[in-house]
Design a protein around this motif. Structure first.
Motif, PDB file in Angstrom:
ATOM      1  N   ARG A  43       0.866  -1.305  -0.228  1.00 39.42           N
ATOM      2  CA  ARG A  43       0.439   0.065  -0.095  1.00 39.42           C
ATOM      3  C   ARG A  43       1.127   1.309   0.084  1.00 39.42           C
ATOM      4  O   ARG A  43       0.505   2.143  -0.663  1.00 39.42           O
ATOM      5  CB  ARG A  43      -0.673  -0.451   1.273  1.00 39.42           C
ATOM      6  N   LEU A  44       1.490   1.025   0.137  1.00 42.76           N
ATOM      7  CA  LEU A  44       3.069   2.434   0.623  1.00 42.76           C
ATOM      8  C   LEU A  44       3.714   2.327  -0.747  1.00 42.76           C
ATOM      9  O   LEU A  44       4.068   3.601  -0.676  1.00 42.76           O
ATOM     10  CB  LEU A  44       3.962   2.254   2.401  1.00 42.76           C
ATOM     11  N   THR A  45       3.705   1.054  -0.997  1.00 41.77           N
ATOM     12  CA  THR A  45       4.380   1.880  -2.321  1.00 41.77           C
ATOM     13  C   THR A  45       3.186   2.527  -3.530  1.00 41.77           C
ATOM     14  O   THR A  45       4.126   2.986  -4.352  1.00 41.77           O
ATOM     15  CB  THR A  45       4.848   0.578  -2.954  1.00 41.77           C
ATOM     16  N   ARG A  46       2.401   2.403  -3.475  1.00 37.90           N
ATOM     17  CA  ARG A  46       1.629   2.322  -4.404  1.00 37.90           C
ATOM     18  C   ARG A  46       1.495   3.878  -4.335  1.00 37.90           C
ATOM     19  O   ARG A  46       1.322   4.938  -4.805  1.00 37.90           O
ATOM     20  CB  ARG A  46      -0.058   1.568  -4.451  1.00 37.90           C
ATOM     21  N   THR A  47       1.406   4.264  -2.973  1.00 37.01           N
ATOM     22  CA  THR A  47       0.913   5.134  -2.624  1.00 37.01           C
ATOM     23  C   THR A  47       1.876   6.565  -3.108  1.00 37.01           C
ATOM     24  O   THR A  47       2.431   7.595  -3.339  1.00 37.01           O
ATOM     25  CB  THR A  47       0.672   5.835  -1.453  1.00 37.01           C
ATOM     26  N   CYS A  48       3.220   6.215  -2.546  1.00 38.94           N
ATOM     27  CA  CYS A  48       4.148   6.688  -2.863  1.00 38.94           C
ATOM     28  C   CYS A  48       4.692   6.717  -4.606  1.00 38.94           C
ATOM     29  O   CYS A  48       5.426   8.386  -4.918  1.00 38.94           O
ATOM     30  CB  CYS A  48       5.937   6.253  -2.681  1.00 38.94           C
ATOM     31  N   LEU A  99      17.804   4.436   5.571  1.00 40.87           N
ATOM     32  CA  LEU A  99      16.827   5.000   6.165  1.00 40.87           C
ATOM     33  C   LEU A  99      16.646   6.158   6.697  1.00 40.87           C
ATOM     34  O   LEU A  99      15.619   7.188   6.986  1.00 40.87           O
ATOM     35  CB  LEU A  99      15.824   4.234   6.817  1.00 40.87           C
ATOM     36  N   ALA A 100      17.749   6.350   8.305  1.00 41.84           N
ATOM     37  CA  ALA A 100      17.702   7.426   8.960  1.00 41.84           C
ATOM     38  C   ALA A 100      18.239   9.162   8.346  1.00 41.84           C
ATOM     39  O   ALA A 100      17.557   9.949   8.507  1.00 41.84           O
ATOM     40  CB  ALA A 100      18.744   7.009  10.281  1.00 41.84           C
ATOM     41  N   ASP A 101      18.820   8.562   6.971  1.00 37.08           N
ATOM     42  CA  ASP A 101      19.444   9.628   6.411  1.00 37.08           C
ATOM     43  C   ASP A 101      18.138   9.959   5.441  1.00 37.08           C
ATOM     44  O   ASP A 101      17.555  11.792   6.098  1.00 37.08           O
ATOM     45  CB  ASP A 101      20.570   9.380   5.445  1.00 37.08           C
ATOM     46  N   ALA A 102      17.290   9.882   5.142  1.00 39.97           N
ATOM     47  CA  ALA A 102      15.896   9.796   4.426  1.00 39.97           C
ATOM     48  C   ALA A 102      15.238  10.198   5.419  1.00 39.97           C
ATOM     49  O   ALA A 102      13.899  11.165   5.001  1.00 39.97           O
ATOM     50  CB  ALA A 102      15.201   8.566   3.384  1.00 39.97           C
ATOM     51  N   ARG A 103      14.911   9.894   6.467  1.00 45.16           N
ATOM     52  CA  ARG A 103      14.300  10.147   7.940  1.00 45.16           C
ATOM     53  C   ARG A 103      13.849  11.913   7.912  1.00 45.16           C
ATOM     54  O   ARG A 103      13.955  12.601   8.317  1.00 45.16           O
ATOM     55  CB  ARG A 103      14.033   9.475   8.644  1.00 45.16           C
ATOM     56  N   TYR A 104      16.118  11.707   8.391  1.00 42.98           N
ATOM     57  CA  TYR A 104      16.391  12.840   9.432  1.00 42.98           C
ATOM     58  C   TYR A 104      17.034  14.281   8.346  1.00 42.98           C
ATOM     59  O   TYR A 104      17.211  15.256   8.941  1.00 42.98           O
ATOM     60  CB  TYR A 104      16.968  12.527  10.229  1.00 42.98           C
ATOM     61  N   THR A 105      17.788  14.056   7.349  1.00 45.21           N
ATOM     62  CA  THR A 105      17.655  15.332   6.797  1.00 45.21           C
ATOM     63  C   THR A 105      16.926  15.865   6.183  1.00 45.21           C
ATOM     64  O   THR A 105      15.955  15.383   5.555  1.00 45.21           O
ATOM     65  CB  THR A 105      19.062  14.974   5.618  1.00 45.21           C
ATOM     66  N   ALA A 106      17.143  17.329   5.726  1.00 47.76           N
ATOM     67  CA  ALA A 106      17.309  18.571   5.852  1.00 47.76           C
ATOM     68  C   ALA A 106      16.048  17.668   4.314  1.00 47.76           C
ATOM     69  O   ALA A 106      15.522  18.309   4.199  1.00 47.76           O
ATOM     70  CB  ALA A 106      17.815  20.090   5.529  1.00 47.76           C
ATOM     71  N   ALA A 107      17.085  17.829   3.142  1.00 45.65           N
ATOM     72  CA  ALA A 107      16.216  18.360   2.454  1.00 45.65           C
ATOM     73  C   ALA A 107      15.803  16.612   1.629  1.00 45.65           C
ATOM     74  O   ALA A 107      15.959  15.489   2.424  1.00 45.65           O
ATOM     75  CB  ALA A 107      17.693  18.335   0.322  1.00 45.65           C
ATOM     76  N   LYS A 108      14.491  16.651   0.959  1.00 44.10           N
ATOM     77  CA  LYS A 108      13.595  16.077   0.966  1.00 44.10           C
ATOM     78  C   LYS A 108      14.148  14.963  -0.106  1.00 44.10           C
ATOM     79  O   LYS A 108      15.104  14.892  -1.258  1.00 44.10           O
ATOM     80  CB  LYS A 108      12.419  16.027   0.140  1.00 44.10           C
ATOM     81  N   PRO A 109      14.150  13.586   0.561  1.00 41.49           N
ATOM     82  CA  PRO A 109      14.969  12.700  -0.653  1.00 41.49           C
ATOM     83  C   PRO A 109      14.203  11.828  -2.022  1.00 41.49           C
ATOM     84  O   PRO A 109      12.992  12.472  -1.753  1.00 41.49           O
ATOM     85  CB  PRO A 109      14.443  11.195   0.542  1.00 41.49           C
ATOM     86  N   ALA A 110      14.721  11.528  -2.650  1.00 40.97           N
ATOM     87  CA  ALA A 110      14.723  12.084  -4.265  1.00 40.97           C
ATOM     88  C   ALA A 110      13.290  10.256  -4.368  1.00 40.97           C
ATOM     89  O   ALA A 110      13.573   9.371  -3.277  1.00 40.97           O
ATOM     90  CB  ALA A 110      15.901  11.486  -5.804  1.00 40.97           C
ATOM     91  N   ALA A 111      12.873  10.481  -5.303  1.00 37.79           N
ATOM     92  CA  ALA A 111      11.657   8.740  -5.357  1.00 37.79           C
ATOM     93  C   ALA A 111      12.734   7.574  -5.894  1.00 37.79           C
ATOM     94  O   ALA A 111      11.948   7.526  -4.550  1.00 37.79           O
ATOM     95  CB  ALA A 111      10.685   9.488  -6.549  1.00 37.79           C
ATOM     96  N   ALA A 112      13.721   8.113  -6.392  1.00 39.35           N
ATOM     97  CA  ALA A 112      14.207   6.882  -6.833  1.00 39.35           C
ATOM     98  C   ALA A 112      15.157   6.412  -4.659  1.00 39.35           C
ATOM     99  O   ALA A 112      14.931   4.680  -5.129  1.00 39.35           O
ATOM    100  CB  ALA A 112      15.166   7.410  -7.632  1.00 39.35           C
ATOM    101  N   GLU A 113      15.310   7.610  -4.135  1.00 40.22           N
ATOM    102  CA  GLU A 113      16.266   6.952  -3.560  1.00 40.22           C
ATOM    103  C   GLU A 113      14.937   6.664  -2.184  1.00 40.22           C
ATOM    104  O   GLU A 113      15.290   5.386  -1.900  1.00 40.22           O
ATOM    105  CB  GLU A 113      16.641   7.672  -2.144  1.00 40.22           C
ATOM    106  N   ILE A 114      13.981   6.725  -1.982  1.00 39.20           N
ATOM    107  CA  ILE A 114      12.460   6.515  -1.797  1.00 39.20           C
ATOM    108  C   ILE A 114      12.122   4.686  -1.968  1.00 39.20           C
ATOM    109  O   ILE A 114      11.498   3.758  -1.114  1.00 39.20           O
ATOM    110  CB  ILE A 114      11.191   7.178  -1.584  1.00 39.20           C
ATOM    111  N   GLU A 115      12.545   4.565  -2.992  1.00 40.82           N
ATOM    112  CA  GLU A 115      12.191   2.826  -4.081  1.00 40.82           C
ATOM    113  C   GLU A 115      12.942   2.882  -3.938  1.00 40.82           C
ATOM    114  O   GLU A 115      12.264   1.321  -3.382  1.00 40.82           O
ATOM    115  CB  GLU A 115      11.811   3.161  -4.829  1.00 40.82           C
ATOM    116  N   ARG A 116      14.327   2.413  -3.494  1.00 39.45           N
ATOM    117  CA  ARG A 116      15.274   1.901  -3.343  1.00 39.45           C
ATOM    118  C   ARG A 116      14.782   1.684  -1.956  1.00 39.45           C
ATOM    119  O   ARG A 116      15.119   0.626  -1.367  1.00 39.45           O
ATOM    120  CB  ARG A 116      16.551   2.571  -3.435  1.00 39.45           C
ATOM    121  N   LEU A 117      14.706   2.444  -0.918  1.00 37.13           N
ATOM    122  CA  LEU A 117      14.405   2.099   0.142  1.00 37.13           C
ATOM    123  C   LEU A 117      13.372   0.632   0.756  1.00 37.13           C
ATOM    124  O   LEU A 117      13.412   0.529   1.112  1.00 37.13           O
ATOM    125  CB  LEU A 117      14.006   3.017   1.573  1.00 37.13           C
TER     126      LEU A 117
END
Length: 129
Positions: A43-48, A99-117
């Motif tokens: 479900r999360l993957t579809r939403t992303c 995962l921690a970098d994607a959660r806590y860094t100021a810059a928004k993670p790219a869609a490709a990075e989220i897909e890899r996670l």
């Protein structure tokens, strides 16, 4: 000589028992933390993919569903791995760091990075027992 004919009720009883056993096994998997986690991850993957969440939100939701599926209070590099996954500890630590970098860094993670996670989260969910 021919084998004696089997009673029809016996065949139907066997079919019914096999069907009930299969249904119970599927229901059992459906209710496990792992099964619930895999469904939430789909479900999360579809939403992303529909771009309905930003990268930070997706990373936080991924961490939360993994934490619940693994039955731990929090995810960290030191989360105890099941014994059969100990050889993959370095991979786990890299995943948790990403995962921690994607959660806590100021810059928004790219869609490709989220897909890899999400793919890596699926990898861990399928193997964690």
């Amino acid at each position: 000589p021919m084998a004696p004919a089997t009673e029809p009720w016996l065949i139907w009883t066997a079919i019914l028992l096999l069907t009930v056993c299969a249904a119970l096994l599927l229901f059992r998997h459906w209710r496990t933390r792992r099964g619930i986690g895999l469904r939430r991850l789909r479900r999360l993957t579809r939403t992303c993919r529909k771009k309905q969440l930003d990268g930070h939100q997706a990373a936080f939701q991924l961490a939360d569903l993994l934490r619940q599926a693994f039955g731990v209070t929090h995810l960290s590099m030191d989360t105890p791995l099941p014994s059969r996954l100990l050889p993959l500890k370095r991979r786990w630590q890299q995943f948790i760091q990403q995962l921690a970098d994607a959660r806590y860094t100021a810059a928004k993670p790219a869609a490709a990075e989220i897909e890899r996670l999400l793919q890596e989260g699926r990898y861990w969910l399928r193997r964690w027992r």
